[in-house]
Design an enzyme around this catalytic site. Structure first.
Site: not given
Ligand code: GFB
Length: 312
Positions: A108-110, A137, A141, A180
């Protein structure tokens, strides 16, 4: 990889695993094998050993993982590090011990440092501190990548590692507590449209930047690399296109047909400020993504309407 190979896709019920199964079947692979949790719990090394001894796959795609969005990662650090370490250790070691000739591990890119130079090159791995919300996580990875590299060096096992950027598409998880951002916003904008709400709440400030890849593009890249790539170096899989979360929310709003406003809940985390990955290594091998964000979101929204909306 040949169409006659027996390919075990671990994690076939997930968004990525199911897309890889579809892709292999469409490409004429006639011996794609899977095993649900009822058959083998992949966190249980005895069960995985027994499964692989019986299955005898030639190729293993390791798409099984405990995954989730920013809040799930931040809320369940122990589950994320334990389950992922167990699953990948069992499957990588079992695949090698039972004679698989190739394995593809999905990272994953994280895994890259929070402040890595952009676009993030594969060589930035382990050059700086991780983003705190998903470090558990990410560490799991990174351990999986290092395990593949170690098995390649010591045992000559052809295990390759890929790092997709943020993935979306059919089969995504639409549970707002663990999803996500793509699935979350499709659901939120759809429900706001149906309920006639004035606005939709988006987490964070809207300023983080993200790069999104459709899962069918990712599956296509994975089979491309299984066919033609064999090396210790990680390979990033992205599109090269990034958007801010605010821009992204506006696109989802339009795709869904919601005409209200957007408000930001800044009590929720932003996470990594920016994570555009450098996919030039993959481009150099001759692969490029084909599904644009708006088309891909249209497909994802249709899948949501057909499979999730209105269902309990
Ligand atoms: O997709 P996401 O949950 O994961 O959030 P990450 C991406 C961005 O979208 C963050 C915003 O800045 C969130 O605050 N966001 C806005 C929201 N509204 C929402 C919402 O309703 N739900 C969610 N979930 N986000 C993940 C990692 O990071 O990326 C994992 O936690 C993994 O480990 C994955 O690597 C690919 O992109 O921040």
């Amino acid at each position: 990889m040949q169409p006659t190979d027996r390919v075990f896709v671990a994690g076939h019920r997930g968004m990525v695993g199911s897309a890889i199964v579809r892709r292999l079947e469409n490409a004429g692979f006639s011996d794609v094998v899977v095993a649900g949790r009822d058959v083998a719990d992949l966190t249980d090394h005895v069960a995985v050993d027994r499964l692989l001894a019986e299955m005898q796959p030639n190729v293993v795609v390791l798409a099984a993982a405990k995954v989730g969005g920013i809040l799930a990662n931040d809320s369940y650090p122990a589950d994320f590090i334990r389950d992922n370490l167990q699953i990948q250790t069992n499957v990588i070691d079992g695949a090698w011990r039972h004679g698989a000739k190739k394995l593809l591990f999905l990272g994953s890119s994280c895994i890259y440092p929070r402040e890595a130079d952009q676009p993030i090159h594969e060589d930035s791995l382990l050059t700086g501190p991780l983003e705190p919300t998903n470090q558990w996580y990410a560490i799991a990875k990174i351990a999986g990548i290092k395990m593949c590299q170690a098995y390649r060096r010591q045992y000559g096992f052809d295990a390759i590692c890929v790092q997709p950027t943020n993935v979306y598409g059919p089969g995504d998880n639409y549970d707002l507590a663990s999803s996500h951002v793509v699935a979350a916003l499709i659901r939120k904008f759809h429900e706001a449209k149906i309920n006639g709400d004035a606005d939709v709440t988006v987490w964070g400030t809207g300023s983080p930047r993200r790069e999104f890849i459709h899962v069918d593009d990712l599956a296509n890249a994975c089979t491309f690399l299984l066919d033609g790539y064999s090396g210790e170096d990680n390979v990033n899989i992205g599109t090269g296109q990034e958007v801010t979360i605010a821009e992204f929310a506006a696109i989802v709003s339009q795709v869904v047909g919601f005409e209200g406003g957007i408000v930001y809940d800044t009590s929720k985390p932003d996470g990594t400020p920016r994570k555009l990955i450098d996919s030039s290594r993959l481009a150099g091998l001759g692969w490029a993504a084909g599904i644009g964000l708006e088309d891909g979101l249209g497909q994802a929204y249709q899948w949501f309407l057909d499979n999730v909306a209105g269902k309990a």
